[in-house]
Design a protein around this motif. Structure first.
Motif, PDB file in Angstrom:
ATOM      1  N   GLU B  39       0.830  -1.200   0.000  1.00  0.00           N
ATOM      2  CA  GLU B  39       0.000   0.000   0.000  1.00  0.00           C
ATOM      3  C   GLU B  39       0.871   1.260   0.000  1.00  0.00           C
ATOM      4  N   ILE B  97       2.815   2.601   6.570  1.00  0.00           N
ATOM      5  CA  ILE B  97       2.602   3.843   7.319  1.00  0.00           C
ATOM      6  C   ILE B  97       3.470   4.960   6.736  1.00  0.00           C
ATOM      7  N   THR B 100       2.286   6.061   3.196  1.00  0.00           N
ATOM      8  CA  THR B 100       1.070   6.863   3.281  1.00  0.00           C
ATOM      9  C   THR B 100       1.417   8.278   3.740  1.00  0.00           C
ATOM     10  N   SER B 104       1.241  11.704   1.346  1.00  0.00           N
ATOM     11  CA  SER B 104       0.300  12.808   1.608  1.00  0.00           C
ATOM     12  C   SER B 104       1.035  14.102   1.919  1.00  0.00           C
ATOM     13  N   GLU B 215      -5.067  11.916  -1.901  1.00  0.00           N
ATOM     14  CA  GLU B 215      -4.453  11.283  -0.739  1.00  0.00           C
ATOM     15  C   GLU B 215      -4.990   9.861  -0.565  1.00  0.00           C
ATOM     16  N   ALA B 219      -6.584   3.108  -1.641  1.00  0.00           N
ATOM     17  CA  ALA B 219      -7.784   2.602  -0.962  1.00  0.00           C
ATOM     18  C   ALA B 219      -7.772   1.090  -0.727  1.00  0.00           C
ATOM     19  N   GLY B 220      -6.662   0.582  -0.255  1.00  0.00           N
ATOM     20  CA  GLY B 220      -6.627  -0.836   0.122  1.00  0.00           C
ATOM     21  C   GLY B 220      -6.227  -1.778  -1.006  1.00  0.00           C
ATOM     22  N   TRP B 223      -3.341  -4.019  -0.188  1.00  0.00           N
ATOM     23  CA  TRP B 223      -3.663  -5.150   0.678  1.00  0.00           C
ATOM     24  C   TRP B 223      -4.389  -6.228  -0.089  1.00  0.00           C
ATOM     25  N   ILE B 224      -5.253  -5.801  -1.007  1.00  0.00           N
ATOM     26  CA  ILE B 224      -5.940  -6.783  -1.844  1.00  0.00           C
ATOM     27  C   ILE B 224      -4.899  -7.576  -2.636  1.00  0.00           C
ATOM     28  N   LEU B 269     -19.575  -0.399  -1.437  1.00  0.00           N
ATOM     29  CA  LEU B 269     -18.132  -0.195  -1.321  1.00  0.00           C
ATOM     30  C   LEU B 269     -17.456  -1.322  -0.538  1.00  0.00           C
ATOM     31  N   MET B 270     -18.250  -2.056   0.235  1.00  0.00           N
ATOM     32  CA  MET B 270     -17.674  -3.170   1.001  1.00  0.00           C
ATOM     33  C   MET B 270     -17.315  -4.354   0.114  1.00  0.00           C
ATOM     34  N   TYR B 273     -13.777  -5.950  -0.446  1.00  0.00           N
ATOM     35  CA  TYR B 273     -13.143  -6.449   0.772  1.00  0.00           C
ATOM     36  C   TYR B 273     -13.804  -7.751   1.216  1.00  0.00           C
TER      37      TYR B 273
END
Lengths: 357, 309
Positions: B39, B97, B100, B104, B215, B219-220, B223-224, B269-270, B273
């Protein structure tokens, strides 16, 4: 003649290094962060001084630091418990959301006009919801060995959208002039705050859990078994520790504590559930736990430091117009340096001259 | 029919960033290094790609810059995992972390700007094949490059000497070392190249897909991609399958939103995931039955070469 070096595992860990490593890591991270600040033409010294003054300069700053530390302690303990068993629960954020949602649900549907009773109801709701959310990942891990890092993370995103669904939909306050938020909680559903500050009684819950888990890890059979599972799950099974039940239980308790952190935020701090309720500290909790070397007492201390970093970071946003995510840079760097520093704790490096080989 | 084709074509497009990230991670994991920082690396790739494209006016410069910076940023994780033998799970999280935060912080200046970005270039001849053509060969050049990468990696990992060495290092570093391979060097190379390809996924998002920077725009997806590596059992072709499946869900969900369905948007939107979790459960149940192969045996374990005194 050239110089070689050899790396050997340390047989005993250096006490001195353990104590100073976190401090050195933070210091190096601040130096590293200053490169980025300089890149943005912001004076690092000015920025750090501003951060320090905001966080520690007066009683208000210190009280705000404590406000930030409360959810960090709770979610830090949650992460510590899971990490001790080598269960990578990185879904504290989602569990916090579920705790906040359940707290709000309790206020909406099970309201009792008595603060004592109401707080207990909310506490139980938040704990069960956060715990149940985490236990999903725990069960999947124990039953089919589904990678819990990913499931807990995916559950984070699902939780965020679930909260949005309620905030924008059925729970939206009709009197909020269209703002996505629930109605304010009645007085009996608020965790009391210390007069003149925003520090709420969640602080006591946080300290209680820190001490409780310190005791559990140190003195109880259960704490010992968690460590065994963490270090060697196969051996744990041979020793008769029932893996499946343990993982689910550990995840449940871990998630429950994170959920209670969520309750503290809505009931103690904000007084309602609103869009923009972030559980960013769910991620920060990982840093807290690792910096504290999975020691619950250290978690309290580290939470205070990281809380100060966040309060200071907010001042950067206001004074220097830097995005709030700037503190993430520092947090990431701290973590890198801690990880790197652990090498020097675990290994001994010896320099030898070429002719000695 | 038109509708089906347009959704499937959109699936390929929105699956492409995830595909790049998944392929990059497959290379890294094959060497035995677990990298959960996708990410963060993707976000740095997205910002680099966008900012360099904006400054130079050339999207390709942006994409190349994203590859290079992505490779070097991943080197931090490589250094901690390989040389310092640190905890790879936590180091990967630190990378997320950090990435990200940095993106930003630096990206603030680029919010609200747009670029022409990569343009659609129909693939000559192939785009006229009925059904297949409009779905797969009516995109930009990076999509075709991702096809190439899938084919190339499938061949490279299985049939080349270097691919074999890479797998040896990931499966049994000790044996590979005894064979005379330089374990650390191969792992570093895998981290560099894999990290660069992961960053391409981010750059695709900002340069070709959205043509702007926002920013945390991944959006994940990073991780996907981590989940997809497991789904793909470290196989590039299956990775493409998985990435398009996710792209399809995204395309479908956007289409549904546009039609003004009564299902609330947050619930839609879920979907990706929920799908990730379901896919993982499905795969893990299969794994229990011994279907899984291709997982590097020493994934996530640092290699410590004891020297005899």
């Amino acid at each position: 003649m050239s110089i070689y070096f050899r790396i050997n595992k340390r047989t005993s860990s250096s006490w001195l290094l353990s104590v100073f490593l976190p401090f050195i890591s933070v210091l190096l991270a601040l130096i590293g962060g200053s490169i980025f600040l300089a890149f943005l033409k912001v004076s690092p010294i000015q920025a750090y001084r501003g951060m320090f003054q905001t966080a520690f300069g007066d009683w208000y700053g210190i009280s705000e630091t404590i406000v930030k530390a409360i959810p960090l302690i709770l979610s830090g303990i949650a992460v510590t418990l899971a990490f001790k068993a080598t269960v990578w629960n990185i879904g504290a954020a989602g569990q916090i959301f579920l705790g906040a949602l359940a707290t709000t649900a309790a206020v909406r549907y099970f309201y009792v006009d008595n603060r004592g009773i109401m707080l207990v109801i909310m506490f139980l709701f938040a704990g069960i919801a956060g715990g149940g959310w985490a236990a999903i990942a725990g069960y999947l891990k124990a039953r089919w060995n589904v990678n819990e890092t990913i499931t807990t993370l995916m559950l984070n995103y699902i939780a965020i959208h679930l909260a949005d669904y309620f905030i924008y939909g059925p729970w939206k306050d009709p009197d909020s002039l269209g703002f996505p938020m629930t109605a304010p909680f009645p007085e009996a559903a608020r965790l009391p705050q210390f007069a003149g500050t925003r520090i709420h009684y969640g602080l006591f819950i946080a300290i209680f859990f820190a001490i409780l888990f310190w005791f559990i890890f140190r003195y109880t059979r259960w704490g010992y078994e968690i460590r065994v599972i963490g270090e060697n799950p196969k051996a744990a099974q041979y020793a008769g520790i029932y893996y499946l039940r343990y993982i689910v239980l550990i995840m449940f308790i871990s998630g429950a504590i994170a959920g209670i952190a969520g309750m503290g935020e809505v009931s103690g701090l904000q007084g309602r559930l609103q869009h923009g309720f972030t559980a960013e500290f769910g991620f920060t909790a990982i840093i807290v736990a690792w910096l504290a070397r999975l020691n619950p007492i250290s978690v309290m201390l580290v939470s205070f430091l990281i809380g100060a970093l966040q309060v200071g970071g907010e001042s950067l946003q206001i004074l220097m117009r830097l995005p709030i995510a700037s503190t993430l840079v520092l947090q990431g760097l701290i973590l890198f340096f801690v990880l790197g520093g652990e090498f020097f704790r675990n290994y001994r490096i010896r320099f030898i001259r070429g002719d000695e080989r | 029919m038109e509708m089906v084709i347009s959704i499937l074509a959109a699936a390929v497009r929105s699956g492409t960033p995830i595909l790049f990230a998944t392929l990059g991670e497959i290379i890294i994991e094959k060497s035995g290094i677990l990298n959960l920082g996708l990410e963060g690396i993707m976000l740095i790739g997205a910002l680099t790609g966008f900012s360099v494209s904006l400054a130079s006016g050339n999207p390709w410069l942006g994409i190349i810059a994203a590859f290079i910076l992505g490779a070097f940023i991943t080197l931090i994780h490589g250094f901690i995992s390989i040389t310092l033998k640190g905890n790879q799970v936590v180091s990967g999280l630190a990378m997320t972390i950090f990435g990200t935060g940095v993106s930003s912080l630096i990206g603030k200046a680029f919010i609200g700007k747009t670029i022409p970005g990569l343009l659609k270039t129909p693939f000559p001849v192939l785009n006229r094949i009925p059904f297949i053509g409009p779905i797969f060969f009516n995109h930009d050049l990076m999509v075709y490059f991702s096809f190439f990468l899938v084919v190339f990696l499938s061949w490279f990992l299985i049939s080349t000497r270097i691919g074999l060495n890479l797998r040896a290092v990931g499966d049994s570093p000790r044996a590979a070392d005894a064979m005379g391979l330089n374990v650390n060097r191969i792992r570093y190379l895998a981290v560099l190249i894999g990290g660069g390809i992961v960053a391409l996924g981010g750059a695709y998002l900002s340069v070709a897909y959205n043509k702007m920077w926002t920013e945390s725009m991944t959006a994940g997806r990073g991780w996907i991609a981590v989940a997809l590596v497991i789904f793909a059992i470290w196989n590039p072709t299956r990775a493409a399958l998985g990435a398009y499946l996710f792209g399809g869900v995204e395309a479908f969900q956007l289409r549904l939103q546009a039609t003004g369905t009564s299902i609330p948007t947050p619930l839609l939107l879920m979907l990706p995931y929920l799908l990730t979790i379901s896919v993982l459960i499905f795969i893990s149940i299969g794994k229990g039955k011994g279907i899984l192969f291709g997982a590097p045996a020493s994934l996530g374990q640092p290699y410590f070469r004891e020297e005899s005194d």
